[in-house]
Design a protein around this motif. Structure first.
Motif, mmCIF file in Angstrom:
data_model
loop_
_atom_site.group_PDB
_atom_site.id
_atom_site.type_symbol
_atom_site.label_atom_id
_atom_site.label_comp_id
_atom_site.label_asym_id
_atom_site.label_seq_id
_atom_site.Cartn_x
_atom_site.Cartn_y
_atom_site.Cartn_z
ATOM 1 N N GLU A 247 0.831 -1.206 0.000
ATOM 2 C CA GLU A 247 0.000 0.000 0.000
ATOM 3 C C GLU A 247 0.866 1.258 0.000
ATOM 4 N N ALA A 250 2.530 1.720 -3.448
ATOM 5 C CA ALA A 250 1.559 2.097 -4.473
ATOM 6 C C ALA A 250 1.080 3.534 -4.282
ATOM 7 N N LYS A 253 3.435 5.677 -5.775
ATOM 8 C CA LYS A 253 3.692 5.292 -7.161
ATOM 9 C C LYS A 253 5.110 4.760 -7.353
ATOM 10 N N TRP A 255 7.566 0.990 -6.872
ATOM 11 C CA TRP A 255 7.406 -0.446 -7.053
ATOM 12 C C TRP A 255 7.443 -1.197 -5.728
ATOM 13 N N PHE A 272 -3.880 -1.965 -5.791
ATOM 14 C CA PHE A 272 -2.459 -1.638 -5.779
ATOM 15 C C PHE A 272 -1.675 -2.381 -6.872
ATOM 16 N N ASN A 274 -1.077 -2.371 -9.997
ATOM 17 C CA ASN A 274 -0.234 -1.745 -11.015
ATOM 18 C C ASN A 274 1.161 -1.409 -10.509
ATOM 19 N N TYR A 275 1.322 -1.432 -9.183
ATOM 20 C CA TYR A 275 2.618 -1.108 -8.586
ATOM 21 C C TYR A 275 3.287 -2.327 -7.949
#
Length: 350
Positions: A247, A250, A253, A255, A272, A274-275
């Motif tokens: 969390e 993400a 933004k 990794w 979350f 996408n990260y």
């Protein structure tokens, strides 16, 4: 890279991986107590580690193996949650109750079951037991251990390729030898790939009882601290606490690298995903299923069963499309995997 479900086809037949793989015990109809003996409808039972079902990681990986066995063999299964602040005596009672009810095999998910399983396995010699992440020496126990350091090395390679700040992080749940393996492999993978990359490490607690594996808030705070110090990739080996790490990354933004299960695919972490660059996979579910199948086949696994890169027992996920878009990442990971398998790279455990 293939996902590691291949283990379910491989582990039972690979006798060379076991230090001792003699057949003992019986099928699910031969539990060692009159309470459950003869009940052919009862099969695999698992007792969860700290964090329990729903951790989207270690325990949920174990449940996937139970679910597969239940569907394939059509028998009754059981999965039991831990209790807050429980003792070895509580674990003894839990394992004993499952044996008395006629479940076979019975698997303790996590090293904490070691003392209890040592005691209970002696009392029920006709029941097959399994323990994950620990070694219990008994004729009717399969010790299911993993090369976490190898998967973590690959995670380190990925982190070194993905970082833009030359600073990455590691968050361990509890400061114990098992989690040291994750850290050691990760650091080695980072350094071997790019010696200029700095690794920040933090452990959440000294003991499991303090919540290191079950406190997302602790994980979030640790990750935020590392992100403030310029880390832009954070790898966590922290059970349920790892959700907080993901969390935090993400939100900023950056990794995150997951652990045990492919956390990119976990529904509870979907917002979350996408990260979540990748996850260091540990096929606990495959190992649990392999033990269940061996019992069902009448040839229970026993002794130390080691699941490593050679049998796809550990690995690295590729489900996030961004994984393949980072220059040189996939090639570097594939090359490192081949070198570990052929022995060119020796991965540290400390």
């Amino acid at each position: 890279m293939r996902r590691i479900s291949k283990l379910t086809r491989v582990a039972v037949g690979v006798a060379s991986l076991a230090l001792a793989a003699t057949a003992c015990g019986g099928t699910s109809s031969e539990a060692g107590s009159s309470d459950g003996e003869g009940d052919s409808k009862k099969g695999l039972a698992i007792a969860y580690d700290i964090g329990g079902k729903g951790d989207q990681s270690f325990n949920d990986a174990a449940f996937s193996g139970l679910d597969k066995a239940k569907k394939e063999f059509g028998y009754e299964t059981a999965d039991i949650e831990p209790t807050e602040g429980e003792t070895d005596a509580d674990k003894v009672q839990r394992l004993t109750s499952l044996a008395k009810q006629g479940y076979n095999p019975i698997v303790g998910i996590g090293f904490a079951y070691g003392p209890a399983m040592t005691e209970v396995a002696k009392k029920y010699p006709k029941v097959s037991f399994g323990i994950v992440d620990s070694v219990v020496e008994a004729d009717n126990v399969a010790s299911l251990v993993f090369a976490e350091n190898e998967a973590s090395y690959l995670a380190g390679v990925a982190a070194a390729k993905a970082t833009k700040t030359n600073t990455v992080g590691f968050v361990g749940g509890v400061d114990i030898p098992l989690i040291h393996k994750f850290e050691a492999g990760y650091k080695q993978g980072v350094t071997d790939t790019n010696p200029k990359v700095k690794v920040l490490s933090q452990y959440l607690t000294q003991t499991a009882e303090e919540g290191g594996f079950s406190s997302p808030d602790k994980g979030k705070a640790a990750a935020e601290s590392q992100l403030e110090k310029n880390a832009d990739v954070v790898y966590q080996a922290a059970g349920l606490s790892g959700q907080g790490v993901i969390e935090a990354a993400a939100t900023q933004k950056k990794w995150a690298i997951g652990v045990d299960s492919d956390q990119y695919e976990q529904e509870a972490l979907a917002k979350f995903k996408n990260y979540i660059l990748t996850s260091a996979l540990k096929d606990v579910g495959g190992a649990v299923y392999a033990l269940a199948k061996s019992v069902e086949d009448g040839k229970p696994l026993t002794g130390v069963q080691t699941f490593d890169l050679k049998v796809d027992g550990v690995g690295l996920s590729e489900t996030n499309p961004e994984y393949a878009k980072i220059a040189g990442l996939k090639d570097a990971v594939d090359k490192a995997k081949a070198a570990i398998i052929d022995g060119t790279i020796k991965v540290k455990t400390e």
